[in-house]
Structure formats: structure tokens, C-alpha cells
Design a protein around this motif. Structure first.
Motif, PDB file in Angstrom:
ATOM      1  N   SER A 247       0.832  -1.202   0.000  1.00 55.96           N
ATOM      2  CA  SER A 247       0.000   0.000   0.000  1.00 55.96           C
ATOM      3  C   SER A 247       0.867   1.252   0.000  1.00 55.96           C
ATOM      4  N   ALA A 248       1.980   1.204   0.756  1.00 56.10           N
ATOM      5  CA  ALA A 248       2.913   2.333   0.742  1.00 56.10           C
ATOM      6  C   ALA A 248       3.515   2.518  -0.636  1.00 56.10           C
ATOM      7  N   ALA A 249       3.862   1.401  -1.300  1.00 50.86           N
ATOM      8  CA  ALA A 249       4.430   1.482  -2.644  1.00 50.86           C
ATOM      9  C   ALA A 249       3.420   2.019  -3.644  1.00 50.86           C
ATOM     10  N   ALA A 250       2.158   1.624  -3.490  1.00 51.15           N
ATOM     11  CA  ALA A 250       1.109   2.100  -4.393  1.00 51.15           C
ATOM     12  C   ALA A 250       0.967   3.616  -4.304  1.00 51.15           C
ATOM     13  N   ALA A 251       1.162   4.156  -3.104  1.00 51.58           N
ATOM     14  CA  ALA A 251       1.060   5.608  -2.924  1.00 51.58           C
ATOM     15  C   ALA A 251       2.347   6.320  -3.322  1.00 51.58           C
ATOM     16  N   GLY A 252       3.471   5.617  -3.286  1.00 49.21           N
ATOM     17  CA  GLY A 252       4.760   6.264  -3.499  1.00 49.21           C
ATOM     18  C   GLY A 252       5.307   6.219  -4.902  1.00 49.21           C
ATOM     19  N   PHE A 253       5.008   5.168  -5.650  1.00 45.63           N
ATOM     20  CA  PHE A 253       5.558   5.056  -6.992  1.00 45.63           C
ATOM     21  C   PHE A 253       4.875   6.025  -7.960  1.00 45.63           C
ATOM     22  N   THR A 254       5.661   6.584  -8.867  1.00 47.23           N
ATOM     23  CA  THR A 254       5.111   7.453  -9.897  1.00 47.23           C
ATOM     24  C   THR A 254       4.224   6.663 -10.840  1.00 47.23           C
ATOM     25  N   VAL A 255       4.666   5.476 -11.210  1.00 48.24           N
ATOM     26  CA  VAL A 255       3.925   4.580 -12.091  1.00 48.24           C
ATOM     27  C   VAL A 255       3.651   3.300 -11.322  1.00 48.24           C
TER      28      VAL A 255
ATOM     29  N   PRO B 128      22.846   2.614  -4.558  1.00 50.05           N
ATOM     30  CA  PRO B 128      23.300   3.862  -5.168  1.00 50.05           C
ATOM     31  C   PRO B 128      22.157   4.817  -5.483  1.00 50.05           C
ATOM     32  N   LYS B 129      22.482   6.084  -5.519  1.00 48.19           N
ATOM     33  CA  LYS B 129      21.463   7.104  -5.794  1.00 48.19           C
ATOM     34  C   LYS B 129      21.416   7.455  -7.270  1.00 48.19           C
ATOM     35  N   SER B 130      20.243   7.906  -7.694  1.00 46.72           N
ATOM     36  CA  SER B 130      20.027   8.196  -9.100  1.00 46.72           C
ATOM     37  C   SER B 130      20.741   9.450  -9.552  1.00 46.72           C
ATOM     38  N   THR B 131      21.199   9.413 -10.796  1.00 43.93           N
ATOM     39  CA  THR B 131      21.716  10.621 -11.426  1.00 43.93           C
ATOM     40  C   THR B 131      21.030  10.834 -12.772  1.00 43.93           C
ATOM     41  N   GLY B 132      19.778  10.425 -12.870  1.00 37.54           N
ATOM     42  CA  GLY B 132      19.024  10.583 -14.107  1.00 37.54           C
ATOM     43  C   GLY B 132      18.676  12.034 -14.363  1.00 37.54           C
ATOM     44  N   ALA B 133      18.255  12.331 -15.571  1.00 32.59           N
ATOM     45  CA  ALA B 133      17.870  13.694 -15.921  1.00 32.59           C
ATOM     46  C   ALA B 133      16.635  14.100 -15.142  1.00 32.59           C
ATOM     47  N   ALA B 134      16.575  15.361 -14.745  1.00 34.47           N
ATOM     48  CA  ALA B 134      15.467  15.861 -13.952  1.00 34.47           C
ATOM     49  C   ALA B 134      14.142  15.640 -14.660  1.00 34.47           C
ATOM     50  N   GLY B 135      13.158  15.123 -13.909  1.00 34.80           N
ATOM     51  CA  GLY B 135      11.827  14.933 -14.432  1.00 34.80           C
ATOM     52  C   GLY B 135      11.677  13.729 -15.338  1.00 34.80           C
ATOM     53  N   GLN B 136      12.713  12.920 -15.453  1.00 40.93           N
ATOM     54  CA  GLN B 136      12.694  11.778 -16.361  1.00 40.93           C
ATOM     55  C   GLN B 136      12.298  10.518 -15.613  1.00 40.93           C
ATOM     56  N   ASP B 137      11.454   9.679 -16.243  1.00 42.15           N
ATOM     57  CA  ASP B 137      11.135   8.391 -15.644  1.00 42.15           C
ATOM     58  C   ASP B 137      12.348   7.482 -15.740  1.00 42.15           C
ATOM     59  N   VAL B 138      12.624   6.766 -14.670  1.00 44.10           N
ATOM     60  CA  VAL B 138      13.770   5.863 -14.614  1.00 44.10           C
ATOM     61  C   VAL B 138      13.296   4.487 -14.175  1.00 44.10           C
ATOM     62  N   THR B 139      14.031   3.460 -14.527  1.00 43.82           N
ATOM     63  CA  THR B 139      13.586   2.088 -14.338  1.00 43.82           C
ATOM     64  C   THR B 139      14.575   1.282 -13.516  1.00 43.82           C
ATOM     65  N   VAL B 140      14.054   0.452 -12.626  1.00 38.81           N
ATOM     66  CA  VAL B 140      14.837  -0.532 -11.888  1.00 38.81           C
ATOM     67  C   VAL B 140      14.295  -1.905 -12.269  1.00 38.81           C
ATOM     68  N   VAL B 141      15.177  -2.795 -12.700  1.00 36.79           N
ATOM     69  CA  VAL B 141      14.775  -4.148 -13.075  1.00 36.79           C
ATOM     70  C   VAL B 141      15.181  -5.099 -11.961  1.00 36.79           C
ATOM     71  N   SER B 142      14.205  -5.726 -11.334  1.00 38.56           N
ATOM     72  CA  SER B 142      14.443  -6.644 -10.222  1.00 38.56           C
ATOM     73  C   SER B 142      14.148  -8.068 -10.672  1.00 38.56           C
TER      74      SER B 142
ATOM     75  N   GLU C   4      10.619  -8.106 -12.615  1.00 38.43           N
ATOM     76  CA  GLU C   4       9.655  -7.000 -12.552  1.00 38.43           C
ATOM     77  C   GLU C   4      10.387  -5.693 -12.810  1.00 38.43           C
ATOM     78  N   ARG C   5       9.732  -4.786 -13.558  1.00 34.92           N
ATOM     79  CA  ARG C   5      10.346  -3.517 -13.943  1.00 34.92           C
ATOM     80  C   ARG C   5       9.579  -2.354 -13.315  1.00 34.92           C
ATOM     81  N   PHE C   6      10.243  -1.711 -12.350  1.00 31.11           N
ATOM     82  CA  PHE C   6       9.639  -0.625 -11.593  1.00 31.11           C
ATOM     83  C   PHE C   6      10.054   0.725 -12.184  1.00 31.11           C
ATOM     84  N   THR C   7       9.105   1.651 -12.263  1.00 31.03           N
ATOM     85  CA  THR C   7       9.364   2.980 -12.818  1.00 31.03           C
ATOM     86  C   THR C   7       9.217   4.041 -11.742  1.00 31.03           C
ATOM     87  N   MET C   8      10.208   4.932 -11.654  1.00 34.44           N
ATOM     88  CA  MET C   8      10.184   6.045 -10.700  1.00 34.44           C
ATOM     89  C   MET C   8      10.513   7.312 -11.479  1.00 34.44           C
ATOM     90  N   SER C   9      10.478   8.446 -10.788  1.00 28.15           N
ATOM     91  CA  SER C   9      10.781   9.714 -11.466  1.00 28.15           C
ATOM     92  C   SER C   9      11.942  10.393 -10.756  1.00 28.15           C
TER      93      SER C   9
END
Length: 290
Positions: free
Chosen positions: A189-197, A245-259, A217-222
Motif C-alpha cells: 500500500s505504501a508502494a502504491a502511494a509512493g511510486f510514480t507509475v 546507489p542514488k540516481s543521477t538521471g535527468a530531472a523529471g525523467q522516468d527511470v527504471t529498476v529491473v528486479s 519486474e520492472r519498476f518505474t520512478m521519477s
């Protein structure tokens, strides 16, 4: 360990789009959505985990090995951070104990005395510990499949000498949280509220008994204005007390973690002793720098 360290494009083909896939029938779909229940019936297994992401423009994979008792809903995984994934030095393996509602970590990092454990309340993590710990909790990964939709069947394959059925689809974290078992309902439930996608593409491989043998599973964050990962509420860098490690993606860009979680040697005994009292570190934790 903020596994919201990410960059876009690390996922592979979208689920359900592979040539040769056909819509799964009702029985096949039930085998996927009931995967968590089948694991509980199996009792326990060994697990191997991998989490792929980007840090500082370099692709890294965090790996883990251990075991999980699905009936008791607890397990132990030793997580290995790649050299230079965080900072400039090689890092000690991190022992993680996964229990209902809490994650315990030893060798967490700077500021934590040797032999002490850090306790994290997974119901308060923006991602429900789906990516924060560097390994998705094996039962929670299966529980996510309760929300599976548009499931397709891609045929049989051989996986470590076992014939398995390969399924693809998309699951929804919010839907899965509503029908998950009580022990993982809070974190999901926390993840449902926290994930961008909240929609999560997946690939699942089931054996003849319906047991998961492998799950990706492929998780998307911003990302925030400074390019660091964030949950939907705007908490940059994830939760304190974690260490990927912390993200260094472009600002406002969706990023993916593959688990990816691999399940094997079903029935292997798994004993987890929860630390307590003076074993728990309650002092300051020095967060790793990106």
C-alpha cells in the motif's frame, strides 16, 4: 542504500509484446495470480536476487543470495554492492533479514558500528521495500502478481534443467495491495502511494507445480529537479537507513529498476533470528553519497 538510483532504459522489451506470445487462458492466469499462495504451500526455498540500475552514468547490478520461508514470511539475503557503486571503495556484503513489516540490515555502512543492525519499517518506505533494500522481498514480488492483467503465454523453456512455462503481463501495485496477504499489504500500500507509475511489467516462469522459478519486474520512478530519484510525494533519494546507489538521471525523467528473483531448492530449511535490544543501532546513520 537508496535503490532509487536509476537511469532510464534499463528494462528490455515491454511485457506481453514478444512475438509468439498468446493470451493466457483462465487456468494459466490463475497460476500466475496465485503464485504467492503456491510459494506458501511449497514452504521455503533458496533465492538469488539481482537488481539492475544506473549510478553516475554506469550500469550496475546489485546481487544477493539467501533463502526465504514463505510460510513464516521471513528470510535472509546477503547483498553484494558492486565495487564503486557507492563512493570509491569496495563495500562489505550487507546481510538483510526480511520479516513482516521490517527490514534488518548488518554492515549497513558509514556511521553504524560493526555487528549492529539497522531496522527499517517497510510500511513507511515510499517504495514498500520493493527496491530500497537492493533486493525485492521474494514473497512480496510474488504477491504483486495478484494484480496481474493482460497475461500472455510464451511457451515452455528450460531453466536450470527444469521445464517451465513463461508468462508475461503487467501488474498494478495498488490492485495487488488490496488483495495481498496481510503481512505484505502495508508495504505494498505504501508502494502504491509512493511510486510514480504503479503498473509493473513482469516476466514469470512457473514450473509444473505452479511454483515460481524466476520472476522479473520492472519498476518505474521519477527524478527531482536535481536529477535524484523521488517517490510521488517528493521524498528525494528514498528512505534513511538504506544504501543502494542514488540516481543521477535527468530531472523529471522516468527511470527504471529491473528486479529479478530466482527460486530454487524448495524445502530448504531457512532459519531467521530477529535481532533486538542492544543489537539494534538507534544512533545516527551517515548516508552514502552518490
Amino acid at each position: 542504500m537508496c535503490a532509487a538510483a536509476l537511469a532510464s532504459g534499463c528494462g528490455g522489451p515491454a511485457a506481453g509484446t514478444s512475438a509468439g506470445s498468446t493470451p493466457a487462458d483462465a487456468a494459466q492466469t490463475r497460476a500466475v495470480t496465485n503464485a504467492a499462495d503456491t510459494l506458501v504451500k511449497a514452504g521455503s526455498s533458496k533465492v538469488v536476487t539481482a537488481m539492475r540500475m544506473a549510478s553516475g552514468g554506469t550500469w550496475v547490478t546489485i546481487t544477493g543470495t539467501g533463502g526465504f520461508d514463505y510460510a513464516e514470511q521471513r528470510g535472509e539475503v546477503v547483498v553484494l554492492l558492486p565495487k564503486d557503486a557507492v563512493g570509491k571503495e569496495e563495500h562489505k556484503p550487507i546481510t538483510e533479514l526480511m520479516t513482516p513489516g521490517a527490514l534488518y540490515m548488518k554492515n549497513r555502512g558509514a556511521g553504524v558500528p560493526a555487528g549492529k543492525w539497522v531496522r527499517v519499517d517497510t510500511t513507511r518506505l515510499p517504495d514498500g521495500n520493493l527496491v530500497t533494500g537492493g533486493a525485492t522481498e521474494p514473497l512480496a514480488a510474488a504477491e504483486l502478481l495478484r494484480g496481474a492483467e493482460d497475461v500472455t503465454y510464451s511457451g515452455t523453456e528450460q531453466l536450470q534443467g527444469v521445464q517451465v512455462r513463461h508468462f508475461r503481463g503487467t501488474t498494478d501495485i495498488a490492485r495487488a495491495a488490496r488483495i495481498a496477504s496481510p503481512a505484505v499489504r502495508g508495504p505494498l500500500s505504501a508502494a502504491a502511494a509512493g511510486f510514480t507509475v504503479t503498473r509493473v511489467p513482469f516476466d514469470a516462469w512457473l514450473d509444473a507445480q505452479g511454483r515460481l522459478r524466476k520472476l522479473t519486474e520492472r519498476f518505474t520512478m521519477s527524478t527531482t529537479a536535481d536529477g535524484k530519484s523521488t517517490d510521488r510525494k517528493g521524498t528525494a533519494g528514498g528512505a534513511q537507513g538504506t544504501g543502494t546507489p542514488k540516481s543521477t538521471g535527468a530531472a523529471g525523467q522516468d527511470v527504471t529498476v529491473v528486479s529479478t528473483t530466482t527460486y530454487d531448492a524448495f524445502g530448504t530449511p531457512v532459519v531467521v533470528t530477529t535481532p533486538g535490544g542492544t543489537d539494534i543501532w538507534t544512533g545516527k546513520i551517515v548516508s552514502a553519497q552518490p
